[in-house]
Design a protein around this motif. Structure first.
Motif: not given
Length: 756
Positions: A685-707
């Protein structure tokens, strides 16, 4: 809202509550870019951002002038017939020949017709003939013979920086039509000058002596005393090796490239190569930085973007030194702060504009992305490429004659004189600024003029908005044209709907007389020197309530007819005619819904913004109407309908929207995650690679938004828990070497983030 200076606040008010075109300028470091972002974020108007070059457009978050307006490269002669289109090696277009380029897609035509605000960034590079070509194009497509087709234009830039580029043989022709080479020499600007607003508060420098010298340099009145003062900072044999953190500003690309290449080769460390990840449509000509980045430990680099996170660890132009390198990890050390950060990849977007069919608002569609580390080698850079950057330390190579404005651009990159080194003395000759620009600067508006103009233009804007809001002549004419397109004796499928068309025409025509009387009443109320906005507000509230009921019924009838016709074969032309009517009619409804909100804000003396005049009723109006139409249609035709038949012969298949709001990139990913999309689906959907999206999840986990359990298996978590026990290294490199291919870099980052 960010804290704004008095001039910046005036700009926002002029943009949101008038239709007056503005030229926004200011010395280096006065916050033009910050204000541009605030305007885009808060304005209620349908906005398009353009710039003269691909890189400038990318940095401004827009598109190029030539791609938006389909202008061919070459000169434009603001005349009708030109018998010879070539002069020397240069090609020219006239009004007659330029018209041929206006055959554009329905998407682009709709964007231009719905445009209310055009922002042109970096206007120091904007030529006068290109400005007139934009005006001619807008007038032609919008069918309005007024400046820029009635679109408000915000010109942004510092005219004492990069000048327009016009070849000699081009100028030999263009000088017959223009007195000079800048945008303000355009015929449309000369006859309709924008309001000149200059930002004066400097955020980059605080040293008064330095600011005074910069002002003198900018205004062509630099003194010998100023030059002597600057020449105290001359150190021809400056030792860069023992004084780290200095960047050399030079006048030529070749010289900067040699300094960077030589300095990198002098480092004995291993070379690491990093390549950009390019997804879908992102042309090479607008790459924001080099596709391939070569680095070594010890290399001097600078960031080319601001840190968008709350930590603000770096800014555009901040210098650092490479501390550690691995295949998928770069650590940068800041010597002055004695801190180290990991560099995260940045996402640049190639966009195009489109109109949201539900709200009739202009939105962005992402065509492709360019993901790379936002850094570059920084032992040297050209003055040209340093524009917009801020340095704490810089060495100026000014041995060669500067072009007008180059001395000012180079010196104004620095925060203070403490970080200044001159490799040779500054000479007085060759550093004066363009006299035409200095003369134009004398037309800038003082505060009292701004206040008076704001009141006058607000009154004018509100009057024009309300007159347009209740003037349905164009809509009625479209219905007349539609009704006359039926042939009485025709036996076609379309002919069966003639009575319906007559009823719709009659419905709109019954509104024209009361609307005309109300406009006359408004005209009288606005003719008073002192306008009673509260009384106008009362009258408009009542009028909107009366007319909305009628228009709302027409909207329902039209949407119902479209729902019906889209299921009938061989009536594509009829269907398209109905869509044209729907576009104009929905726009009329939206204006009626917005009018009371705009008036309310003006009565309360509040600054108009997107947030204040975009109610839930407006944003969901058409969607709810379509739901009601579909519900009623299915009830009425349930015997005929089966689920398999519930299709349109003409609508494109619905796909998930690629449109992204102006939010932090991790926030967009998080919202898609909450909608139950998988990581692979989010990447698509975002026209990005899976690796880039996983890097987003690094921040989301750091911010306790995702487990972490949501995206990583229990087995992997257990293995990494054991591996990370007692691990104290700053870099993840040794851990990656230890684990090999069992875990990706993204998985290691995600797990490390979960530990904090």
């Amino acid at each position: 809202m960010v804290s704004l200076s008095a001039e910046a606040t005036y700009v926002l008010r002029f943009i949101n509550q008038t239709n007056k075109s503005i030229f926004l300028t200011g010395k280096a470091g006065t916050g033009k870019t910050t204000l541009l972002k605030e305007i885009i974020k808060t304005t209620h108007k349908n906005t398009v951002v353009v710039a003269p070059t691909g890189i400038a457009a990318l940095n401004a978050g827009g598109v190029t002038i030539h791609s938006m307006f389909q202008l061919p490269f070459g000169g434009f002669i603001p005349d009708n017939q030109v018998f010879n289109n070539f002069y020397g090696s240069s090609k020219f277009e006239s009004k007659d020949t330029l018209r041929r380029h206006f055959k554009m897609s329905a998407i682009k035509r709709k964007v231009i017709q719905n445009m209310e605000l055009l922002i042109i960034d970096e206007v120091s590079m904007l030529r006068p003939d290109v400005t007139d070509a934009i005006d001619f194009m807008l007038q032609s497509v919008r069918k309005k013979r007024i400046p820029f087709g009635g679109v408000q234009v915000l010109f942004i830039g510092d005219l004492l920086q990069l000048p327009p580029v016009i070849k000699e043989d081009e100028w030999r022709v263009l000088r017959n039509y223009y007195k000079g080479k800048f945008f303000f020499h355009a015929q449309v600007v000369c006859s309709n000058p924008p309001l000149y607003i200059e930002l004066s508060k400097i955020y980059r420098q605080s040293d008064e002596a330095f600011i005074e010298i910069l002002n003198h340099l900018r205004n062509n009145n630099i003194t010998q005393e100023n030059i002597s003062f600057l020449n105290q900072f001359v150190y021809p044999q400056f030792d860069f090796k023992s004084n780290q953190g200095y960047i050399t500003l030079t006048t030529h690309n070749a010289k900067a490239d040699v300094i960077n290449a030589t300095s990198l080769s002098n480092l004995k460390a291993k070379s690491w190569i990093y390549k950009a990840t390019i997804t879908d449509d992102f042309p090479e000509k607008i790459y924001p930085i080099e596709e391939t980045l070569e680095l070594k430990i010890g290399a001097q680099i600078m960031f080319v973007k601001n840190d968008s996170s709350l930590e603000k660890k770096f800014f555009n132009g901040k210098m650092g030194v490479i501390k550690s390198l691995h295949a998928d990890e770069i650590l940068v050390y800041f010597p002055d702060e004695k801190t180290t950060i990991e560099v995260e990849r940045y996402e640049w977007q190639n966009i195009r504009y489109q109109v949201n069919e539900t709200t009739k608002e202009i939105e962005e569609e992402v065509l492709g992305t360019f993901v790379h580390y936002p850094i570059k080698l920084a032992w040297a850079i050209t003055v040209h490429k340093s524009q917009g950057l801020t340095f704490d330390k810089a060495a100026l190579d000014v041995s060669q004659v500067f072009l007008p404005g180059q001395a000012y651009v180079a010196l104004s990159r620095l925060r203070s004189l403490k970080g200044l080194i001159l490799l040779s003395p500054i000479q007085l000759n060759g550093i004066s600024n363009d006299e035409e620009v200095m003369e134009y600067a004398s037309t800038r508006a003082l505060q009292q003029i701004l206040e008076n103009e704001l009141q006058k233009e607000t009154k004018k804007y509100l009057k024009e908005y309300l007159f347009t809001c209740f003037n349905w002549g164009e809509l009625a004419q479209e219905w007349r044209n539609h009704k006359y397109s039926y042939a009485e004796s025709d036996r076609s499928i379309k002919a069966k709907h003639l009575n319906w068309a007559k009823q719709q025409l009659e419905a709109i025509e019954t509104l024209l007389d009361p609307a005309s009387k109300f406009i006359s009443q408004l005209n009288g109320l606005f003719s008073d020197d002192s306008v009673d906005y509260e009384y106008i507000d009362q009258r408009v509230q009542a009028a909107c309530k009366y007319f909305f009921e009628k228009l709302d019924r027409m909207e329902y009838e039209l949407l119902y007819k479209i729902e019906e016709i889209k299921r009938v074969k061989q009536v594509k032309q009829f269907y398209d005619e109905l869509l044209i009517l729907e576009d104009i009619q929905t726009k009329a409804v939206m204006q009626v819904l917005k009018a009371p909100l705009i008036l309310k804000m003006i009565v309360q003396q509040k600054m108009l913004s997107k947030e204040l005049i975009m109610s839930t009723e407006i944003s969901t109006y058409k969607a709810k109407k379509l739901e009601k139409v579909l519900e009623d249609y299915k009830k009425k035709n349930q015997k005929l309908l089966k689920d398999a038949d519930d299709v349109s012969y003409y609508e494109p298949k619905k796909k998930k929207s690629d449109k992204e709001p102006k939010k932090a990139t991790t926030q967009v990913t998080y919202e898609l995650w909450l909608e139950k999309n998988s990581i692979a689906e989010i990447a698509r959907i975002r026209k990005l690679t899976t690796a880039t999206i996983l890097n987003h999840f690094t921040k989301l986990i750091q911010e306790k938004l995702v487990d972490i359990q949501d995206i990583m298996s229990e087995d992997k978590i257990a293995l990494l828990t054991e591996a990370f026990y007692g691990y104290k290294e700053e870099s993840l490199g040794p851990m990656k070497e230890q684990l090999g291919d069992a875990f990706t870099w993204e998985e290691l980052r995600i797990f490390k983030a979960s530990l904090h």
